[in-house]
Design an enzyme around this catalytic site. Structure first.
Site, PDB file in Angstrom:
ATOM      1  N   SER A 114      16.428  53.770  -5.693  1.00 58.79           N
ATOM      2  CA  SER A 114      16.957  52.510  -5.146  1.00 58.79           C
ATOM      3  C   SER A 114      17.259  51.441  -6.187  1.00 58.79           C
ATOM      4  O   SER A 114      17.868  50.426  -5.845  1.00 58.79           O
ATOM      5  CB  SER A 114      15.980  51.943  -4.125  1.00 58.79           C
ATOM      6  N   LYS A 118      20.762  50.366  -6.540  1.00 57.05           N
ATOM      7  CA  LYS A 118      21.381  49.434  -5.592  1.00 57.05           C
ATOM      8  C   LYS A 118      21.748  48.103  -6.250  1.00 57.05           C
ATOM      9  O   LYS A 118      22.656  47.409  -5.798  1.00 57.05           O
ATOM     10  CB  LYS A 118      20.447  49.228  -4.396  1.00 57.05           C
ATOM     11  N   TYR A 125      26.405  57.633  -2.193  1.00 54.86           N
ATOM     12  CA  TYR A 125      25.072  57.010  -2.159  1.00 54.86           C
ATOM     13  C   TYR A 125      24.004  57.944  -2.756  1.00 54.86           C
ATOM     14  O   TYR A 125      23.181  57.534  -3.570  1.00 54.86           O
ATOM     15  CB  TYR A 125      24.726  56.628  -0.714  1.00 54.86           C
ATOM     16  N   TYR A 170      11.305  46.111  -0.698  1.00 56.57           N
ATOM     17  CA  TYR A 170      11.133  46.441   0.718  1.00 56.57           C
ATOM     18  C   TYR A 170      10.233  45.399   1.373  1.00 56.57           C
ATOM     19  O   TYR A 170      10.336  44.217   1.049  1.00 56.57           O
ATOM     20  CB  TYR A 170      10.565  47.868   0.885  1.00 56.57           C
ATOM     21  N   VAL A 216      11.861  54.742  -5.130  1.00 59.38           N
ATOM     22  CA  VAL A 216      10.800  55.692  -4.772  1.00 59.38           C
ATOM     23  C   VAL A 216      10.492  56.703  -5.868  1.00 59.38           C
ATOM     24  O   VAL A 216       9.503  57.419  -5.788  1.00 59.38           O
ATOM     25  CB  VAL A 216      11.075  56.476  -3.468  1.00 59.38           C
TER      26      VAL A 216
HETATM   27  N1  GLU Z   1      17.350  58.142  -1.925  1.00 60.26           N
HETATM   28  C1  GLU Z   1      16.323  57.419  -1.238  1.00 60.26           C
HETATM   29  C2  GLU Z   1      16.713  57.246   0.213  1.00 60.26           C
HETATM   30  O1  GLU Z   1      17.805  56.814   0.460  1.00 60.26           O
HETATM   31  C3  GLU Z   1      16.121  56.101  -1.908  1.00 60.26           C
HETATM   32  C4  GLU Z   1      14.926  55.473  -1.404  1.00 60.26           C
HETATM   33  C5  GLU Z   1      14.378  54.434  -2.326  1.00 60.26           C
HETATM   34  O2  GLU Z   1      14.303  54.542  -3.553  1.00 60.26           O
HETATM   35  O3  GLU Z   1      13.974  53.440  -1.743  1.00 60.26           O
HETATM   36  O4  GLU Z   1      15.958  57.544   1.085  1.00 60.26           O
END
Ligand code: GLU
Length: 309
Positions: free
Chosen positions: A64, A67, A191, A243, A261
């Site tokens: 993530s 992003k 993505y 988060y 993650v």
């Molecule tokens: N590829 C993971 C998902 O989309 C990323 C999650 C993350 O790093 O928060 O579930």
């Protein structure tokens, strides 16, 4: 400056007895089998100095954290109009929650929860094939870090696609509200590849330097975004980057940060430094347990905080 080197080394040394703490993400085999006892830290200052500790050269799945980079690309392509597709408020619910999305008519809360990041990726896709969009993201991250060796781990991308049922649900849901312009498979293909970018702490810290340098990477001289835009991306990282653990991170560390993650966190001390930490074990909110602790120690020992000194 040597001070910073000793701080970074001290943190790695002091945390060593705790290596392996937390829970490694296990939703795909490539993440589940990462050795949990690894820990890396890299601090790069706006003066161009780099300080490394632990496994700072080991590449990991940035997940993530990507992003932040796609948000930067989308803002560059579409400007402030992106905010008609995605909000700017902390979500207060899990990163992959679908309930909120229904209540809010397919407009995700912010660009850093999964639904929001998928909406951003849809904007990055404009005018591109999925392959071209992936190429643009990889090239952008290489340009930011000033390193040509950064690559996507295709095995990770494939596993993400094979297991990403909830992301498919989120994307289909947004599409049903008319909030995605491209086919769900295309958007998710891009993505999953951005999440599968593989980078070391050293590379990641370098890639984040533009956010510490008021939008300009002071080591390459590249102006990536305006001052104002860098400030705003930092604001989003602070309020939404962890988060539903974002409040806790702001309280404990006091710096904008984005976690993934894979166990990585990119943190920004505006005007001072870009910092990347990595340790695969996660806390209950899905953020790196030792990574957050390391950043708390670093903030305390350097006095870096956006809330005071
Ligand atoms: N590829 C993971 C998902 O989309 C990323 C999650 C993350 O790093 O928060 O579930």
């Amino acid at each position: 400056m040597t001070d910073l080197q000793s701080i970074v080394e001290e943190i790695a040394r002091e945390l060593e007895p705790r290596f392996g703490e937390g829970r490694v993400a296990d939703y795909i085999p490539q993440l589940a089998r990462v050795n949990p006892r690894q820990f890396g830290i890299a601090v790069t200052t706006v003066d161009g100095d780099m300080f490394l500790g632990g496994d700072a050269e080991v590449p990991f799945s940035i997940q993530s954290i990507s992003k932040v980079f796609t948000l930067t690309i989308a803002l560059g392509k579409h400007g402030e109009s992106i905010w008609s597709r995605v909000g700017r408020e902390p979500s207060g619910s899990a990163f992959n929650s679908i309930v909120q999305l229904e209540r809010e008519n397919g407009i995700p809360r912010n660009p850093f929860i999964n639904a929001g990041a998928i909406a951003i990726t849809d904007l990055v896709l404009a005018g591109h094939t999925p392959k071209e969009a992936i190429g643009e993201i990889v090239r952008f991250v290489r340009y930011l870090a000033d390193e040509d060796g950064i690559v996507v781990d295709h095995e990770v991308a494939k596993s993400e696609a094979a297991t990403g049922f909830r992301n498919h649900a989120l994307a289909n849901f947004m599409r049903s509200f008319g909030k995605l312009d491209h086919p769900v498979d295309h958007v998710l293909g891009v993505y999953f590849h951005q999440c599968a970018l593989s980078m070391s702490c050293r590379q990641l810290a370098k890639a984040g330097l533009y956010l510490a340098g008021g939008g300009r990477n002071p080591t390459t001289g590249h102006r990536v975004v305006s001052h104002l835009r860098a400030r705003r991306i930092n604001a989003l990282m602070l309020t939404c980057g962890h988060y539903d653990g974002s409040g806790e991170f702001a309280y404990r560390v006091g710096l904008p940060g984005k976690s993934g993650v894979g166990g990585g966190i990119l943190a920004i001390a505006p005007g001072k430094a870009s910092i990347a930490v990595w340790s695969p074990g996660l806390n209950d909110n899905g953020n790196s347990l030792l990574g957050s602790t390391a950043l708390e120690m670093l903030a305390e020992r350097t006095g870096w905080s956006i809330f005071g000194y």
